[in-house]
Structure formats: C-alpha cells, structure tokens
Design a protein around this motif. Structure first.
Motif, PDB file in Angstrom:
ATOM      1  N   THR A   1      22.295  19.829 -23.212  1.00  0.00           N
ATOM      2  CA  THR A   1      21.812  20.798 -22.214  1.00  0.00           C
ATOM      3  C   THR A   1      20.796  20.141 -21.276  1.00  0.00           C
ATOM      4  O   THR A   1      20.924  20.207 -20.051  1.00  0.00           O
ATOM      5  CB  THR A   1      21.156  22.010 -22.929  1.00  0.00           C
ATOM      6  OG1 THR A   1      22.118  22.597 -23.787  1.00  0.00           O
ATOM      7  CG2 THR A   1      20.663  23.037 -21.932  1.00  0.00           C
ATOM      8  N   ILE A   2      19.789  19.506 -21.874  1.00  0.00           N
ATOM      9  CA  ILE A   2      18.732  18.870 -21.060  1.00  0.00           C
ATOM     10  C   ILE A   2      19.356  17.759 -20.206  1.00  0.00           C
ATOM     11  O   ILE A   2      19.049  17.621 -19.016  1.00  0.00           O
ATOM     12  CB  ILE A   2      17.612  18.281 -21.960  1.00  0.00           C
ATOM     13  CG1 ILE A   2      17.009  19.355 -22.859  1.00  0.00           C
ATOM     14  CG2 ILE A   2      16.546  17.607 -21.101  1.00  0.00           C
ATOM     15  CD1 ILE A   2      16.196  20.412 -22.171  1.00  0.00           C
TER      16      ILE A   2
ATOM     17  N   PHE B   1      21.129  19.170 -17.102  1.00  0.00           N
ATOM     18  CA  PHE B   1      20.206  19.608 -16.039  1.00  0.00           C
ATOM     19  C   PHE B   1      19.568  18.404 -15.343  1.00  0.00           C
ATOM     20  O   PHE B   1      19.471  18.358 -14.122  1.00  0.00           O
ATOM     21  CB  PHE B   1      19.132  20.548 -16.598  1.00  0.00           C
ATOM     22  CG  PHE B   1      19.620  21.958 -16.758  1.00  0.00           C
ATOM     23  CD1 PHE B   1      19.871  22.744 -15.638  1.00  0.00           C
ATOM     24  CD2 PHE B   1      19.866  22.493 -18.002  1.00  0.00           C
ATOM     25  CE1 PHE B   1      20.346  24.037 -15.767  1.00  0.00           C
ATOM     26  CE2 PHE B   1      20.338  23.788 -18.152  1.00  0.00           C
ATOM     27  CZ  PHE B   1      20.582  24.563 -17.028  1.00  0.00           C
ATOM     28  N   GLU B   2      19.113  17.439 -16.152  1.00  0.00           N
ATOM     29  CA  GLU B   2      18.452  16.255 -15.568  1.00  0.00           C
ATOM     30  C   GLU B   2      19.427  15.493 -14.674  1.00  0.00           C
ATOM     31  O   GLU B   2      19.103  15.104 -13.556  1.00  0.00           O
ATOM     32  CB  GLU B   2      17.980  15.289 -16.676  1.00  0.00           C
ATOM     33  CG  GLU B   2      16.891  15.816 -17.601  1.00  0.00           C
ATOM     34  CD  GLU B   2      15.498  15.712 -17.016  1.00  0.00           C
ATOM     35  OE1 GLU B   2      15.374  15.298 -15.852  1.00  0.00           O
ATOM     36  OE2 GLU B   2      14.546  16.084 -17.720  1.00  0.00           O
TER      37      GLU B   2
ATOM     38  N   ARG C   1      26.432  28.005 -24.395  1.00  0.00           N
ATOM     39  CA  ARG C   1      26.271  26.584 -24.725  1.00  0.00           C
ATOM     40  C   ARG C   1      27.240  26.108 -25.820  1.00  0.00           C
ATOM     41  O   ARG C   1      26.922  25.220 -26.605  1.00  0.00           O
ATOM     42  CB  ARG C   1      24.822  26.273 -25.099  1.00  0.00           C
ATOM     43  CG  ARG C   1      23.884  26.509 -23.932  1.00  0.00           C
ATOM     44  CD  ARG C   1      22.570  25.837 -24.123  1.00  0.00           C
ATOM     45  NE  ARG C   1      21.828  26.374 -25.224  1.00  0.00           N
ATOM     46  CZ  ARG C   1      21.158  25.642 -26.100  1.00  0.00           C
ATOM     47  NH1 ARG C   1      21.117  24.338 -25.968  1.00  0.00           N
ATOM     48  NH2 ARG C   1      20.507  26.202 -27.080  1.00  0.00           N
TER      49      ARG C   1
ATOM     50  N   GLY D   1      28.275  27.392 -19.820  1.00  0.00           N
ATOM     51  CA  GLY D   1      27.604  28.625 -19.389  1.00  0.00           C
ATOM     52  C   GLY D   1      26.201  28.413 -18.880  1.00  0.00           C
ATOM     53  O   GLY D   1      25.352  29.308 -18.955  1.00  0.00           O
ATOM     54  N   ILE D   2      25.913  27.236 -18.326  1.00  0.00           N
ATOM     55  CA  ILE D   2      24.547  26.953 -17.863  1.00  0.00           C
ATOM     56  C   ILE D   2      24.560  26.426 -16.422  1.00  0.00           C
ATOM     57  O   ILE D   2      23.719  25.598 -16.049  1.00  0.00           O
ATOM     58  CB  ILE D   2      23.828  25.942 -18.795  1.00  0.00           C
ATOM     59  CG1 ILE D   2      24.648  24.649 -18.951  1.00  0.00           C
ATOM     60  CG2 ILE D   2      23.544  26.565 -20.155  1.00  0.00           C
ATOM     61  CD1 ILE D   2      23.906  23.513 -19.657  1.00  0.00           C
ATOM     62  N   LEU D   3      25.468  26.929 -15.621  1.00  0.00           N
ATOM     63  CA  LEU D   3      25.600  26.390 -14.271  1.00  0.00           C
ATOM     64  C   LEU D   3      24.456  26.837 -13.352  1.00  0.00           C
ATOM     65  O   LEU D   3      24.091  28.014 -13.323  1.00  0.00           O
ATOM     66  CB  LEU D   3      26.944  26.842 -13.674  1.00  0.00           C
ATOM     67  CG  LEU D   3      27.338  26.217 -12.338  1.00  0.00           C
ATOM     68  CD1 LEU D   3      27.479  24.704 -12.455  1.00  0.00           C
ATOM     69  CD2 LEU D   3      28.636  26.821 -11.822  1.00  0.00           C
ATOM     70  N   GLY D   4      23.901  25.905 -12.630  1.00  0.00           N
ATOM     71  CA  GLY D   4      22.860  26.210 -11.646  1.00  0.00           C
ATOM     72  C   GLY D   4      22.856  25.125 -10.589  1.00  0.00           C
ATOM     73  O   GLY D   4      23.178  23.968 -10.879  1.00  0.00           O
TER      74      GLY D   4
ATOM     75  N   ARG E   1      24.824  32.954  -9.214  1.00  0.00           N
ATOM     76  CA  ARG E   1      25.210  33.682 -10.428  1.00  0.00           C
ATOM     77  C   ARG E   1      25.978  34.951 -10.058  1.00  0.00           C
ATOM     78  O   ARG E   1      25.408  35.906  -9.545  1.00  0.00           O
ATOM     79  CB  ARG E   1      23.976  34.041 -11.256  1.00  0.00           C
ATOM     80  CG  ARG E   1      24.350  34.732 -12.558  1.00  0.00           C
ATOM     81  CD  ARG E   1      23.166  35.020 -13.395  1.00  0.00           C
ATOM     82  NE  ARG E   1      22.553  33.788 -13.876  1.00  0.00           N
ATOM     83  CZ  ARG E   1      21.787  33.724 -14.960  1.00  0.00           C
ATOM     84  NH1 ARG E   1      21.541  34.798 -15.648  1.00  0.00           N
ATOM     85  NH2 ARG E   1      21.259  32.581 -15.324  1.00  0.00           N
TER      86      ARG E   1
ATOM     87  N   ALA F   1      30.502  31.135 -16.783  1.00  0.00           N
ATOM     88  CA  ALA F   1      29.799  29.931 -16.286  1.00  0.00           C
ATOM     89  C   ALA F   1      28.285  30.101 -16.348  1.00  0.00           C
ATOM     90  O   ALA F   1      27.532  29.131 -16.175  1.00  0.00           O
ATOM     91  CB  ALA F   1      30.239  29.642 -14.849  1.00  0.00           C
ATOM     92  N   PHE F   2      27.827  31.355 -16.615  1.00  0.00           N
ATOM     93  CA  PHE F   2      26.380  31.637 -16.585  1.00  0.00           C
ATOM     94  C   PHE F   2      25.888  32.331 -17.854  1.00  0.00           C
ATOM     95  O   PHE F   2      24.776  32.842 -17.883  1.00  0.00           O
ATOM     96  CB  PHE F   2      26.051  32.533 -15.381  1.00  0.00           C
ATOM     97  CG  PHE F   2      26.604  32.007 -14.086  1.00  0.00           C
ATOM     98  CD1 PHE F   2      25.965  30.977 -13.411  1.00  0.00           C
ATOM     99  CD2 PHE F   2      27.783  32.521 -13.555  1.00  0.00           C
ATOM    100  CE1 PHE F   2      26.491  30.480 -12.234  1.00  0.00           C
ATOM    101  CE2 PHE F   2      28.315  32.026 -12.370  1.00  0.00           C
ATOM    102  CZ  PHE F   2      27.666  30.996 -11.708  1.00  0.00           C
TER     103      PHE F   2
ATOM    104  N   ARG G   1      17.636  21.856  -7.678  1.00  0.00           N
ATOM    105  CA  ARG G   1      16.543  22.208  -6.769  1.00  0.00           C
ATOM    106  C   ARG G   1      16.547  21.294  -5.548  1.00  0.00           C
ATOM    107  O   ARG G   1      17.139  20.202  -5.591  1.00  0.00           O
ATOM    108  CB  ARG G   1      15.209  22.092  -7.511  1.00  0.00           C
ATOM    109  CG  ARG G   1      14.926  20.694  -8.045  1.00  0.00           C
ATOM    110  CD  ARG G   1      13.742  20.677  -8.987  1.00  0.00           C
ATOM    111  NE  ARG G   1      13.453  19.339  -9.469  1.00  0.00           N
ATOM    112  CZ  ARG G   1      14.007  18.778 -10.528  1.00  0.00           C
ATOM    113  NH1 ARG G   1      14.941  19.424 -11.202  1.00  0.00           N
ATOM    114  NH2 ARG G   1      13.657  17.563 -10.908  1.00  0.00           N
TER     115      ARG G   1
ATOM    116  N   ILE H   1      25.093  31.263 -20.811  1.00  0.00           N
ATOM    117  CA  ILE H   1      24.203  30.473 -21.689  1.00  0.00           C
ATOM    118  C   ILE H   1      24.724  30.411 -23.125  1.00  0.00           C
ATOM    119  O   ILE H   1      23.958  30.354 -24.075  1.00  0.00           O
ATOM    120  CB  ILE H   1      22.746  30.991 -21.629  1.00  0.00           C
ATOM    121  CG1 ILE H   1      22.311  31.265 -20.183  1.00  0.00           C
ATOM    122  CG2 ILE H   1      21.772  30.016 -22.260  1.00  0.00           C
ATOM    123  CD1 ILE H   1      20.844  31.602 -20.002  1.00  0.00           C
TER     124      ILE H   1
ATOM    125  N   ASP I   1      21.195  20.841 -27.711  1.00  0.00           N
ATOM    126  CA  ASP I   1      19.953  20.818 -26.912  1.00  0.00           C
ATOM    127  C   ASP I   1      19.895  19.549 -26.060  1.00  0.00           C
ATOM    128  O   ASP I   1      19.541  19.599 -24.885  1.00  0.00           O
ATOM    129  CB  ASP I   1      18.714  20.863 -27.824  1.00  0.00           C
ATOM    130  CG  ASP I   1      18.395  22.277 -28.268  1.00  0.00           C
ATOM    131  OD1 ASP I   1      19.068  23.219 -27.792  1.00  0.00           O
ATOM    132  OD2 ASP I   1      17.473  22.441 -29.094  1.00  0.00           O
TER     133      ASP I   1
END
Lengths: 275, 147
Positions: free
Chosen positions: A142-143, A146-147, A126, A197-200, A65, A121-122, A203, A124, A139
């Motif tokens: 978004t999910i 990430f998945e 959306r 805006g939800i870049l990560g 970030r 990019a961060f 894990r 949020i 929503d």
C-alpha cells in the motif's frame, strides 16, 4: 493561457486515472486520450517557452472517487468543454486548430463509452485478485504504491520540464526515454491501486522540484533514489513471493528496469561533465 | 506507518493540499538531513487572537508527511492562534511515542504550522518580515539503519 494550461493538466490526470478504474476496453481509449491531452500540454508549454512566458505545473487536486464510470466521463467532457472555451487564450492558431479537432472527437467518443461500476477502485479493501497477502506485505505494498505513483508522476513532469527547456538533443533523447518509462510504471502502479481499492490522483508538485538549478546534483540524487527504489522492489518481491509468484516476478522486473534508468542518468551525467 | 483505513483515506485524498497564492502568511518546516520540507499557507482573520480561516500545505516528502499534513491542517482550520499553538505543542509532545521516521514527518508539519503563525505575528509589526523556516530536531533514520 495559464488557466488553459492548468485545466489541460487536470484533464489529462482525470482521464489517465479514469482509465485505471475501467476494467473494460474503455481503459485503452482513456489511455490514448490521456496521451493526446498530455501532448496538448507539451504544445502549450512550448508556446510559453517560445514567448518567454513563465509557467508552472500548479494544479488543483483532481477528485475521482465515483461509483460509476459515466460520472467521470461526464466530468472529463465538462473539463474538455471548459478547455475549448479558453483555446483563444493561446495565440498560436495552428496549435488551437489541432487541439479543437482532437477535443471534439474525444468528447464524442467519451459520450459513447459503456457504463461500468467502478466503486471497487475506492473501497480500500486492499485485497489483490487471486493473491493472498500477509498484513505486513499488504501494508508495505500500500505504502509503496502511494509513494511510487506520486514519484512516477513527479518524474514525468520533471523530465518533461527539463526536456521542454533544453536544446541539447543528447539529453532530450534521455529525458524522453525516462518520461516513457515513468508512464509505463505509473500505469502499472495505477492499475494495481485500482485493483486494491486505493486509487487516488497524486498531489501537485512544488515548483522547486522541477525548476532545479543544478542538473548534476539532480541526476546524482535521482540515481540514489533509483537505488532506493530497487531495494524496495527487492523487499516487496521477497514479501509477496510466498503468496504470489506473479507479484514477485513483477517486482523483480520493475527492480531490473531501474538498472536501465540508472544507466540513462549516468549517461546524462557523463554527458554534462564532458561538455 | 500502519496503513489503516483512516490513514489510507488521507493518502488517497489529502485534505488541504495545494498552494495558496493569496495567503496572509507562509511558514516552512525543514529536514536538512534529506531535503524534505513542508510549506503551510494561512488565510487569517485579524482579531486579538487571530483566526485561521483557511489553511493549505505542500510538501517535498514521503507519504507519512502528507498524512500528517492532511490531519494537522484539518485540525488547524477554523481555530484561533492560541489553539493552533496548543496543537503544535501537543504534536511535538507526542513525537517520542512514534517511530523516528514518522516523528520527523509530524515534527516537520507542526513546525511549518508554528512558522506560519510566527510569520503572521511578525508581519503585524513589520509587513516585510521574511517567511520563517524552522528545522526539525528529530533524526528520521529508522533504528535498524543506525547500526
């Protein structure tokens, strides 16, 4: 060499995900450099296998970030400098000579890439450019992102591990196609995450995910997961179809691509059952 | 799961995620229905009421599990076992208010924390005591899929 391997893995992800932030031609350069770092990772992995050294894909979380691209470019340059300082831990001089040459060039190019503001990019927000999404569709998307970004990273590493540890040319051809497909999907989803805006960075993986014992069961489970992913894509295509024809056709396209993945896994399953 | 900003922060950057090779105890929470699991690793300061000085987790699971792991491990860091056990009880007590798939994920994380605490306690009596795993009771099938 295990620290070198880990740092290389982290540098690959840092470079790949910095590519998602960029909205300019730098993106393509970062994609190419991430390909090179991934290739280096496979070289070191093969050296581990050749020398019968156990290894894993454990890494630290990769923080990305930032508000300006230069912060990440400097971070990648620092990561590469640290990698260079550890190259001697690999006993294969041919590998490290090639890596050194690539890394030197990459550092020089990275230092010259233009500045960009990347805070969006961060943030949020959306909101997807030129698309109006209902709250429910937003929503769900978004999910899904990430998945699936995690899933694609997982698949790249699972098939890479399987390929590195197999001498079966038939299976390795299939693994390589699946790796390439997952790279394509990871890049599609990563770009969408940055746009929203939800870049990560995904894990890290638990060892048992890629060090599985039963390939047949893995493939059967994989086929079921792909069927599940198809269904999710179908639902997302329906959820966004009113607001974006482009989005709906993208998810239909991804849904249809899953058919190919299923066919490949079925081919692999038939191959191991006929052995 | 509603994707509000706070939860998205946990998705983008889960807190305390990763392995901890030099841990004092590990515990597992498992969902036998779908093979998902959570491992929690503790670093503990020995006291009458032991103190969790560091904690991390890893998971084979969905995004909801990662968010639950991020929140619960953040709550558990720096507290004593007695408070951590209350945290486990409170979490398990709230499961009825959640949709089944979210409840199963939270239960898995809470049970992994309980398992790590119990493993640590057992290891004080027997250094070779094996790592404890607990199995969740919640059925994570969403209601509409049950019919």
């Amino acid at each position: 060499m295990k620290t070198l391997f880990k740092e290389l893995h982290e540098a690959w992800l840092a470079t790949q995900f910095t590519g998602f932030m960029s909205q300019t031609q730098s993106r393509q350069t970062l994609y190419e450099f991430s390909n090179i770092l991934f290739k280096h990772l496979t070289w070191l992995e093969n050296d581990f296998i050749k020398n019968k050294i156990t290894y894993n894909y454990n890494i630290k979380q990769v923080p990305i970030r930032v508000t300006h691209l230069s912060s990440m470019l400097n971070n990648i340059i620092q990561r590469i400098t640290s990698i260079e300082s550890k190259l001697d831990s690999c006993g294969d001089g041919d590998i490290t000579f090639r890596m050194k040459s690539d890394l030197e060039y990459m550092k020089a190019v990275l230092a010259q890439l233009p500045e960009e503001e990347v805070a969006e990019a961060f943030d949020i927000n959306r909101a997807y450019p030129n698309v109006e999404l209902s709250e429910e569709a937003r929503d769900a998307l978004t999910i899904f992102l990430f998945e699936e970004s995690y899933k694609e990273y997982e698949l790249i590493m699972v098939y890479n591990y399987s390929k590195a540890n197999s001498n079966d040319a038939f299976l390795n051809r299939i693994y390589q196609i699946l790796i390439d497909e997952s790279f394509f999907h990871l890049r599609s989803f990563g770009q969408m995450m940055a746009d929203m805006g939800i870049l990560g960075v995904p894990r890290s993986l638990m060892e048992e995910i890629y060090k599985f014992e039963d390939l047949e069961q893995f493939l059967k489970d994989g086929i079921q997961e792909e069927i599940g992913a198809k269904e999710e894509c179908k639902q997302l295509a329906a959820a966004v179809s009113d607001s974006s024809e482009h989005f709906a056709s993208f998810f239909t396209f991804i849904n249809n691509q899953e058919n190919y993945h299923i066919a490949l896994m079925e081919e692999a399953l038939a191959h191991i059952n006929n052995k | 799961m509603n994707a509000d900003a706070q939860l998205i922060e946990h998705m983008m950057n889960p807190k305390n995620y990763g392995d901890m090779p030099e841990n004092d105890a590990t515990g597992i929470g498992k969902n036998p229905q779908n093979g998902e699991k959570v491992a929690i690793y503790l670093k503990v300061e020995k006291q009458t009421d032991p103190l969790i000085t560091d904690i991390s987790f890893q998971a084979i699971g969905c995004t909801t599990t990662i968010v639950a792991g991020s929140i619960i491990t953040t709550e558990a860091k720096g507290i004593h076992f007695s408070r951590a056990e209350e945290l486990v009880s409170t979490t398990l007590g709230m499961l009825d208010n959640l949709p089944p798939e979210d409840a199963a994920c939270s239960e898995m994380v809470a049970l992994a924390l309980k398992a790590s605490i119990d493993t640590y306690a057992e290891r004080q009596k027997d250094a070779n005591f094996p790592m404890i795993s607990y199995i969740i009771k919640t059925d994570c099938t969403p209601k509409e899929e049950e019919a």
